[in-house]
Design an enzyme around this catalytic site. Structure first.
Site, short mmCIF file in Angstrom:
data_model
loop_
_atom_site.label_atom_id
_atom_site.label_comp_id
_atom_site.label_asym_id
_atom_site.label_seq_id
_atom_site.Cartn_x
_atom_site.Cartn_y
_atom_site.Cartn_z
N GLY A 180 6.51 -47.60 40.68
CA GLY A 180 6.95 -46.87 41.85
C GLY A 180 5.82 -46.57 42.81
NE ARG A 234 -11.83 -50.19 50.84
CZ ARG A 234 -11.79 -51.49 50.56
NH1 ARG A 234 -12.02 -51.92 49.31
NH2 ARG A 234 -11.54 -52.37 51.51
CB ILE A 235 -7.19 -44.04 50.84
CG1 ILE A 235 -7.64 -42.71 50.21
CG2 ILE A 235 -5.66 -44.07 51.00
CD1 ILE A 235 -7.11 -42.44 48.82
CG ASN A 286 -0.38 -48.16 52.19
OD1 ASN A 286 -0.16 -47.17 52.90
ND2 ASN A 286 0.44 -49.20 52.14
N PRO A 287 -2.69 -45.26 53.00
CG PRO A 287 -3.53 -44.60 55.08
CD PRO A 287 -3.32 -45.80 54.21
CE LYS A 305 -14.11 -40.58 43.16
NZ LYS A 305 -15.07 -39.47 42.94
N GLY A 306 -8.87 -44.13 41.59
CA GLY A 306 -7.59 -43.80 40.95
C GLY A 306 -7.04 -42.52 41.53
N GLY A 330 -3.15 -41.61 41.18
CA GLY A 330 -1.81 -41.17 40.74
C GLY A 330 -1.79 -40.02 39.76
CD GLU A 331 -2.18 -40.87 35.64
OE1 GLU A 331 -1.48 -39.93 35.24
OE2 GLU A 331 -1.81 -42.07 35.57
#
Lengths: 326, 729
Positions: free
Chosen positions: B458, B619-620, B622-623, B692-693, B695-696
């Site tokens: 998702g 780094r992002i 996709n904002p 750096k991840g 979602g958590e």
């Protein structure tokens, strides 16, 4: 889900005939179908009454309002007369369920709603309401949502309807049509307290059909409103709720109609609270004093003790919201 | 770093599969209907511990359309399985008469239609020799060796601390409650098995099934292109999947099996309940001197679920003396599993609540207290931080949120019946990276196909990978396709732990860089190319056209290059080795979450009024996707803080609120204005693409921020989640 037959009644006579043969009436189906899926309910035959002409809201000659049994919750809540004369009914409906469910569910079905007791809805648990004599798992189980009023050791299940609390407060009557003809039942007598027979939930005779709920005339202006207290802001049954309607003349409360939800085995009228209010002038002190009587006779359980105090505060708050005062 | 210009990366582009998803064309596992498919419904145990003494299947088998009823009485023998992770013995499909937890599968009914299978399942009569199960974490004892950590002498330092606080926190069991129920379709073709399965890790699903059935993993093909939410509950092989495969083999037909909502409360894992005793010692200026953490967590009797609940208490604040013990309490329950921000989200509640308690005790601003304890390096590992922009998170968050309007004294802001309060908390999650590969193929028509056995639960994996690939190949996004969710694709790690972007993304970058260089080498070596003889380092690709960086007119398209060289395609295998064996840096993503709540002082209702989350996640890519992670996590965190609570009846182990009317998740009405802000900056110590991840870490700290705001509003410190009205009356 167990197998069943389904017929759609073209008119009232057809419906009554099917009902007399043991058919279960179904309209919106928002309670019954759920329970059939869980095999809590397993009717052999369903009689769809949604085509019957019971879908209008009409003013009665005496100045009351008659809401047809098949009027949906959405329609009833939005009806100009309901909205203008009995905001407590509109609000109770709007605070119920979700828009999708309110579009399906009917007024007749709403007052026939069965309890949300999780043990009732879990066929692997004992439940006197579902299986008479099997015992009550909720009494010493997880009973946070359960009733504190009108309970017995045989059943502590809460009546889940919000609209019924408003109807109870307003002393509505239920219009019934059965094999023996028409009759009316006062709202206070329609829902049965569990006693030792919790599986008997309404004062309906075999094959009887609800045709309307009638709200009697009340002196005007009648200020009213519904407060529902729950963990989340939408789509949840009440922890506690209060339906309040007040008529004031010359600054004195002449009529007070108060009922509570989320706390009773049936929609719970609060006559002791009403008596405290009649003939007095609105004030915060009065609301507090009257609300002290809201939990009279409460019999709390392990996980719902908080409801005793919460109920008093709910009633107190809604008295102030409706009746004003500082 | 890539010499390629950044065009797609960093852009808030919509998901590449958005239309498929919202128009119902995306096929989820149980949407598959191979020829001859039949339906399986599990009969689950109505007792919480004991033995099955009899199963009467006659009425079920007499139903027209029922093909077979399988239980331990007639199930095929399956090999013993030794669980690697979690350690223990995974539940097997109908191999004995033992009941290990309420709801354990005891039989499965296979029938031609779902309705027949459901009805027949309700007719199966099971009798038990039942015992009272132990399911209450508070009433049971731990077993096995605790996981411990220590530095300095915490007990001595606590004894001599100028300020010492001792608290016990409790967090409820939570269920993921993803929209898509766990489900699959299993089909045998001879000895080969195809699974259309809801899976966050298709290759592990093949291995898990191969171990359960005792067959070669290469004979199992797992397909899972779309997932309707998972949050960690689709990352291992649950027994219902094995049951479906066994049933399909027994009836010689493809079998579809989807758990009901009720069955999800015991058919897949959950975030375990915790008890967390925490002692803090500090000096009068708020400098921490010691902390002691005694943690108890529920697990099953057949497996030990382990997650890094000790993480935040170990490294978030400079503390010379720390002692930690994490004890497992085996109960008659099914095994917990990872749920969003696993470990950290549970450990942050006590640690971040305690920091707020200490700040109040000392009369310090909670941010100031945290700044005074900001470590110079990671005291748990002794390593320097790669990047740690937590101070910036505090500063930006305080400014955006309006923290200066917070009144330190509780109960000092009232609006009518509502008390208003503000709270904040830090969050942290370790940056995991694992070995990964991605194949890249550029066709003569100038389109590219990338493939990896990763997943998208998702988060928008295909979209972010497409963005990376588009920039690295110099193609517009619409000419790039990213395929995932198939066990036959190049290997990828599990899609969990916030490691997908770092791991698979780095392989994507590597593969695309290789392919682009291949194309450039082909051009510079081709006498007929306008790029012949140019230094490859001076060539970039934009819009599918290779050209000299300083002379854009000199160049040619991929199509021209491939056509002239009679090449149908170019291909490359991208790879990423994962985290180095010896870490040189301490790698974490950080968060600061701010919440404003209103509490009805008389009725006990808590309503979140607004939240701001500030993140240091590298780094992002996709904002827009980042926002969907952050806002979703704040929503989940509101659930964890105020609503979510799986309730067990300890008399028989029954889950009493196993449905979405009684297990409360937030509704739209519960979600106020939420704002997510990302601190600029890449972290190339973490991985080649600098992420750096995310979602958590976005959920870690949400619940304590809310609890701290409730304290600020009311003066009531609630140390148990969820915070219910009765706690505030």
């Amino acid at each position: 889900m167990h197998p069943f037959t389904y017929t759609k009644a073209a008119d009232t006579r057809e419906a009554l005939n099917a009902g007399r043969r043991g058919g279960r009436y179904i309209a919106g189906g928002t309670t019954l179908v759920d329970l059939m899926r869980e095999t809590v309910e397993h009717p052999g035959s369903l009689v769809d009454i949604s085509a019957l002409p019971l879908r209008s809201v009409t003013a009665t000659k005496s100045g009351g309002l008659r809401i047809g049994a098949l009027v949906t919750m959405t329609e009833a809540a939005a009806h100009p007369k309901v909205h203008a004369l009995y905001p407590v009914v509109s609000q109770a409906l709007e605070l119920s369920a979700s828009p999708q469910l309110r579009n399906m569910a009917t007024i007749g079905g709403n007052i026939m709603q069965r309890t949300r007791c999780t043990y009732f809805r879990d066929v692997t648990a004992p439940c006197n309401k579902r299986e008479p004599g099997s015992g009550c798992a909720a009494l010493h189980g997880y009973n946070r949502s359960h009733a504190i009023l009108g309970t017995t050791d045989d059943c502590v299940a809460t009546h889940p309807s919000d609209a019924a609390v408003a109807f109870a407060a307003l002393e509505a009557t239920v219009h019934l049509l059965g094999p023996a003809g028409e009759r009316t039942v006062p709202f206070a007598d329609f829902h049965l307290k569990p006693g030792s027979t919790p599986h008997h939930e309404q004062a309906l005779r075999p094959g009887e059909l609800i045709t309307a709920v009638e709200i009697p005339p009340h002196p005007r202006p009648l200020k009213s409103g519904y407060l529902k207290v729950r963990d989340r802001q939408s789509y949840e049954f009440a922890l506690t709720s209060a339906a309040v309607a007040l008529h004031l003349r010359h600054g004195v409360i002449r009529e007070a109609k108060v009922a509570a939800g989320g706390v009773g085995t049936v929609p719970w009228k609060l006559p002791a609270v009403e008596r405290e209010l009649i003939g007095r002038r609105p004030s915060n002190a009065l609301w507090t004093k009257a609300a002290e009587r809201a939990a009279d006779g409460a019999r709390p359980l392990e996980h719902n003790r908080f409801k005793v105090e919460l109920l008093k505060r709910t009633v107190e708050r809604q008295l102030r919201v409706v009746g004003g005062g500082k | 770093m890539s010499p390629q210009p950044q065009a797609a990366v960093g852009a808030a582009v919509p998901r590449v599969d958005a239309r498929l998803r919202v128009t119902g064309q995306a096929k989820y596992a149980a949407d598959n209907n191979p020829d001859g498919v039949v339906h399986a419904v599990i009969v689950d145990s109505g007792v919480g511990r004991g033995r099955i003494t009899g199963i009467d299947t006659r009425a079920a088998e007499a139903e027209k359309g029922v093909l077979k009823v399988i239980s331990h009485l007639n199930a095929p023998e399956l090999p013993p399985v030794e669980g690697q992770w979690p350690p223990g013995k995974p539940l097997r499909a109908f191999q004995d008469d033992r009941i290990r937890f309420f709801g354990q599968p005891v039989a499965v009914v296979v029938a031609a239609t779902l309705e027949t299978a459901q009805h027949a399942a309700s007719l199966v009569k099971v009798s038990y020799d039942a015992q009272r199960p132990a399911t209450d974490l508070a009433a049971a004892d731990p077993a096995g060796e605790p996981e411990t950590y220590a530095r300095g002498d915490a007990d001595e330092a606590l004894d001599s601390a100028a300020v010492r606080m001792e608290m016990t926190y409790r967090t409820a069991r939570n269920h993921h409650n993803a929209m898509e129920a766990a489900g699959l379709v299993a089909r045998w073709d001879g000895d080969k098995l195809t699974l259309w399965e809801k899976s966050q890790w298709v290759q592990s699903a093949a291995f898990g099934m191969s171990a359960a059935l005792g067959m070669p993993p290469d004979d199992i093909h797992v397909i899972s292109p779309f997932i309707g939410g998972a949050f960690g509950n689709a990352a291992r092989t649950w027994v219902h999947s094995v049951i479906a495969a066994v049933a399909a083999r027994e009836v010689q037909r493809p079998v579809k099996l989807a758990l009901t909502r009720r069955q999800l409360y015991f058919g897949v894992g959950y975030r375990p309940a915790y008890e967390y005793e925490l002692s803090l010692g500090s000096n009068r200026r708020g400098r921490l001197t010691a902390s002691a953490h005694d943690v108890r967590a529920e697990t099953s009797r057949y497996e030990t679920h382990i997650e890094h609940v000790l993480g935040p208490g170990q490294m978030l604040y400079s503390t010379p003396n720390v002692r930690q013990a994490y004890r497992h309490v085996p109960l008659d329950v099914n095994t917990p599993t990872y749920m969003r921000g696993p470990g950290y989200a549970s450990g942050a509640f006590p640690v971040e609540s305690a920091m707020d308690e200490l700040a109040h005790e000392l009369g310090l601003d909670p941010i100031e207290l945290r700044l005074r304890n900001e470590p110079a390096d990671d005291e748990s590992s002794g390593l320097p931080f790669s990047t740690r922009r937590l101070r910036e998170c505090y500063r930006v968050g305080a400014r955006e949120f309006g923290w200066e309007r917070r009144r330190p004294e509780p109960r000092s802001r009232r609006e009518g019946d509502w008390l208003i309060g503000m709270g904040m908390a830090a969050g942290v999650y370790d940056t995991a990276r694992s070995e990964s590969q991605t194949s890249v193929r550029l066709d003569a028509d100038g389109t590219a196909l990338l493939q990896a056995a990763t997943a998208d639960m998702g988060v928008g994996t295909a979209t972010s990978m497409t963005q990376l690939a588009a920039d690295a190949l110099g193609l517009p996004m619409r000419r790039v396709t990213f395929r995932l969710g198939d066990s036959r694709l190049p290997p990828a790690p599990g899609h969990y732990g916030s490691q997908t972007m770092a791991s698979v993304g780095s392989a994507v970058q590597d593969g695309c860089d290789k392919l682009r260089r291949q194309a450039i080498e082909l051009a510079v070596g081709d006498e007929e190319s306008p790029l012949h003889g140019v230094d490859p380092a001076g060539i970039v690709v934009r819009g599918g056209r290779l050209h000299v960086q300083d002379d854009p007119a000199r160049g040619e398209t991929y199509q021209q290059l491939l056509a002239r060289n009679n090449r149908t395609h170019l291909e490359a295998m991208g790879s990423y080795a994962g985290a180095p064996e010896t870490a040189k840096f301490s790698l974490y993503a950080y968060a600061a979450t701010f919440a404003e709540v209103a509490v009805d002082a008389r009725l006990g209702l808590v309503r979140v009024r607004r939240m701001v989350g500030v993140y240091d996640a590298g780094r992002i890519i996709n904002p827009r996707l980042a926002d969907s992670q952050a806002l979703g996590a704040m929503t989940g965190g509101i659930g964890q803080a105020l609503l979510e609570h799986t309730v067990t009846d300890h008399r028989d182990g029954r889950i009493v609120n196993a449905n979405l009317a009684d297990y409360l998740v937030p509704t739209h009405a519960d979600i106020p204005e939420l704002k997510a802000i990302y601190i600029d900056g890449e972290d190339y110590e973490a991985d080649p693409i600098g992420v750096k991840g995310l979602g958590e870490v976005v959920i870690v700290g949400v619940a304590p921020a809310i609890a701290n705001a409730v304290f600020n509003a009311t003066g009531r410190r609630i140390r148990e989640l969820p915070i219910k009205p009765e706690a505030l009356l």
